[in-house]
Structures are given as structure tokens and as C-alpha cells.
Design a protein around this motif. Structure first.
Motif, short mmCIF file in Angstrom:
data_model
loop_
_atom_site.label_atom_id
_atom_site.label_comp_id
_atom_site.label_asym_id
_atom_site.label_seq_id
_atom_site.Cartn_x
_atom_site.Cartn_y
_atom_site.Cartn_z
N ILE A 43 -8.90 8.23 -3.22
CA ILE A 43 -7.84 7.55 -2.32
C ILE A 43 -7.10 9.17 -1.76
CG2 ILE A 43 -4.91 7.92 -3.26
CD1 ILE A 43 -5.46 5.56 -5.13
N LEU A 44 -7.34 10.24 -1.87
CA LEU A 44 -7.08 11.70 -1.98
C LEU A 44 -7.45 11.85 -1.21
CD1 LEU A 44 -6.38 13.77 -5.00
CD2 LEU A 44 -4.87 13.04 -3.44
N THR A 45 -9.48 11.54 -1.00
CA THR A 45 -10.02 11.58 0.49
C THR A 45 -9.66 11.17 1.78
OG1 THR A 45 -12.39 10.58 -0.45
CG2 THR A 45 -11.52 12.92 -0.73
N VAL A 105 0.82 2.17 1.54
CA VAL A 105 -0.58 1.46 0.18
C VAL A 105 -1.37 0.27 0.28
CG1 VAL A 105 0.14 0.55 -2.18
CG2 VAL A 105 1.76 2.59 -1.02
N THR A 106 -1.44 -0.81 1.32
CA THR A 106 -2.07 -1.56 1.43
C THR A 106 -3.27 -0.77 2.62
OG1 THR A 106 0.18 -3.36 1.55
CG2 THR A 106 -2.40 -4.16 2.57
N GLU A 129 -6.74 -3.24 -6.07
CA GLU A 129 -5.83 -4.08 -6.22
C GLU A 129 -5.14 -2.45 -6.16
OE1 GLU A 129 -5.39 -7.26 -9.11
OE2 GLU A 129 -7.35 -7.60 -8.26
N GLN A 130 -3.63 -3.55 -4.73
CA GLN A 130 -2.74 -2.85 -5.02
C GLN A 130 -2.10 -2.55 -5.85
OE1 GLN A 130 1.02 -4.29 -5.29
NE2 GLN A 130 1.74 -2.75 -5.23
N SER A 131 -1.55 -2.95 -6.93
CA SER A 131 -1.17 -2.47 -8.20
C SER A 131 -1.71 -1.04 -8.39
CB SER A 131 -1.30 -3.59 -9.16
OG SER A 131 -0.42 -3.31 -10.61
N ALA A 132 -3.06 -1.32 -8.77
CA ALA A 132 -4.17 -0.07 -8.71
C ALA A 132 -3.52 1.08 -8.05
CB ALA A 132 -5.39 -0.80 -9.34
N VAL A 133 -3.47 0.51 -7.30
CA VAL A 133 -3.54 1.84 -6.38
C VAL A 133 -1.67 2.50 -6.49
CG1 VAL A 133 -3.37 2.67 -3.60
CG2 VAL A 133 -5.08 0.80 -4.64
N ARG A 147 8.39 -1.49 7.01
CA ARG A 147 8.17 -2.05 5.35
C ARG A 147 7.73 -0.69 4.71
NH1 ARG A 147 8.81 -8.37 5.60
NH2 ARG A 147 9.11 -8.53 8.03
N ARG A 148 6.77 -0.42 5.18
CA ARG A 148 5.62 0.20 4.46
C ARG A 148 6.22 1.81 4.16
NH1 ARG A 148 0.71 0.25 8.48
NH2 ARG A 148 2.78 1.82 9.30
N ILE A 149 5.52 2.23 3.17
CA ILE A 149 5.64 3.37 3.11
C ILE A 149 3.85 3.67 2.86
CG2 ILE A 149 6.20 5.01 0.73
CD1 ILE A 149 7.45 3.53 -0.56
N VAL A 150 4.34 5.47 3.77
CA VAL A 150 3.21 6.16 4.21
C VAL A 150 2.64 7.56 4.05
CG1 VAL A 150 1.84 7.32 5.64
CG2 VAL A 150 3.56 4.92 6.86
#
Lengths: 117, 117
Positions: free
Chosen positions: A41-43, A52-53, A62-66, A86-89
Motif C-alpha cells: 500500500i505504502l509503496t 481506496v478502490t 479486498e476493500q475492507s482490508a485496505v 465520492r472517493r477519498i484519495v
DNA sequence: TGTCCATATGAATGATGGCTCATGTTTGAA
DNA sequence: TTCAAACATGAGCCATCATTCATATGGACA
């Protein structure tokens, strides 16, 4: 600005002395880098900001795990999230995070991990 | 020798791209730094080589606990132990370990940990 | 050789952590 | 205002792990 930054020396090792409090604090933050999923995720965020998606698709989680891991990283101050429609960047919080990531990966690659089966 | 070493630039961020295998490898080694006890052991060894009993006294752990963690660190190639009489003297494996320690501590101190109780 | 010192090892335990599943919340659009 | 998309959250589960306790190993010295 710190002394070692002024000197610019690569050879001056500061031989850190840790009290129990800062040891716990450093350990907590290092734990955030010490899992395959969060490293990916970080890299990925280091390349560019992602929603998130987008992250879930990119790293194969999975989205929830992320979302759970993003909360952890956000709480520790390693990343920030801004709303865009709608998204969060999400993106890395600052350059210290990026440098820590880079140097960790490079040093560890130079070490050659002798992981027991 | 790597390109970034030749250039000597502090500002060139390499934006690492990780596959699952190296992500796991890096995560494993970072885990070794991500606990208060092992951080104390490693930074103590960074000051100077220590025997197991010396380490236990210095970091305030039981001999058995220290020995278990030393095995972990030795297996990962972060430290080495040489026999000296009855004792076994441990030291950091090489300079990459010392630098990784230093940079981790310094970056994280600059980050200010927002740890939720 | 036998005893002590230094370290290693194995099993058991309590705690922590990452993931999934199900559901809640907020936003943008019809 | 109703619906769907995007994200967050909580509970539960299984695995991992750091430590302790008890014991084993191995070198040093009398």
C-alpha cells in the motif's frame, strides 16, 4: 536542521541510545511498515495518490482490508486522505515517510534475507 | 555499487516498486526492528559488542528472552556471535544494519508518532 | 572427571494482529 | 427522496509472537 544534515557525511553513524519510551514509539511506527500488505500500500502511494478502490485493485486486497490498514496508517500519521467527489484519495504524509520506505528497502536488499524456511 | 550511490544525491527518491516476494522479504526484516525489546538489543549492540548476559542486564530482560530474540536476529542475518571464552559476544552484522537503525530512528523522530492510546 | 558458568532450546501461555463477513455512513446522481 | 457507489466500522476467527519456566548443552577450571 540537524548536525548530521549539515555535515552531509554518509559515514558518520550516530549510535542511537534509546530509552524505553522512544523504543516503543519507534517500534510502533516500524510495525506499520513491517507487513507485506501495508508495504505494498505504502509503496503504491509513493508512486502516486490513490483512492481506496484503486489501491485494493492494485495490491490485490479486498476493500475492507485496505480500509482497515489505511486507518492504521492514517492514525500513525504516515498517510493522509482527502475527499474528491465520492472517493477519498490517499497519499503519503510527507517526505520522511518516502525516504524511510526507500532506505529500508534498499538496505534490506543489500542485506540478503536469510529467512529460515 | 548502485546508481544512487554514485550520484550521491539526497533528494533523488527512487519510488520503489515491490513484487509480492520482496514485499514479504522486506516485511520480515522490518519486523525484526519493530519490537521494543529487539530495538533495544540492536541499538545496544550498535554502541559496542555485548555478551548475552551483558545484554540482558543492559536492556532489562531475562537471559532466556534475550537468547530467543538473538536467535531470531542471527537467523535473519542482522547480527553475528563469536565465542570468547565462556561467553558469546554478539555484534551487528554490518554497516547496513547500523545505517538502517539510525535512519529509521531519525525519520520516525521527525515524524512525531500520533499513537492512539 | 566433575562442577559451575554462560548460553541455547522447547513447551506453554497470554496477547496482538490481519483478514473476512456483515452492516453502517456519506456522497452524487436520477 | 430514493438509489447506488465508495468508503468506514465492528465483531469474530485464526495465526503469529514475545515472554516465562524448566531443562539441556557446552566450554572452563579445579
Amino acid at each position: 536542521m540537524h548536525a548530521d544534515e549539515v555535515m552531509g557525511g554518509r559515514d558518520a553513524l550516530a549510535a542511537v541510545r534509546l530509552d524505553d519510551a522512544t523504543a516503543a514509539s519507534v517500534a510502533t511506527t516500524l510495525q506499520a511498515l513491517a507487513t507485506p500488505s501495508r508495504l505494498l500500500i505504502l509503496t503504491t502511494l509513493q508512486q502516486s495518490p490513490h483512492s481506496v478502490t484503486q489501491l485494493a485493485a492494485e495490491v490485490g486486497m479486498e476493500q475492507s482490508a485496505v480500509s482497515h490498514q489505511l486507518r492504521l496508517l492514517r492514525t500513525l500519521g504516515l498517510i493522509t486522505g482527502r475527499r474528491d467527489g465520492r472517493r477519498i484519495v490517499y497519499r503519503l504524509y510527507d517526505d520522511h515517510v518516502a525516504q524511510l520506505l526507500d532506505q529500508a528497502v534498499h538496505h534490506i536488499e543489500h542485506l540478503g534475507v536469510h529467512d529460515p524456511h
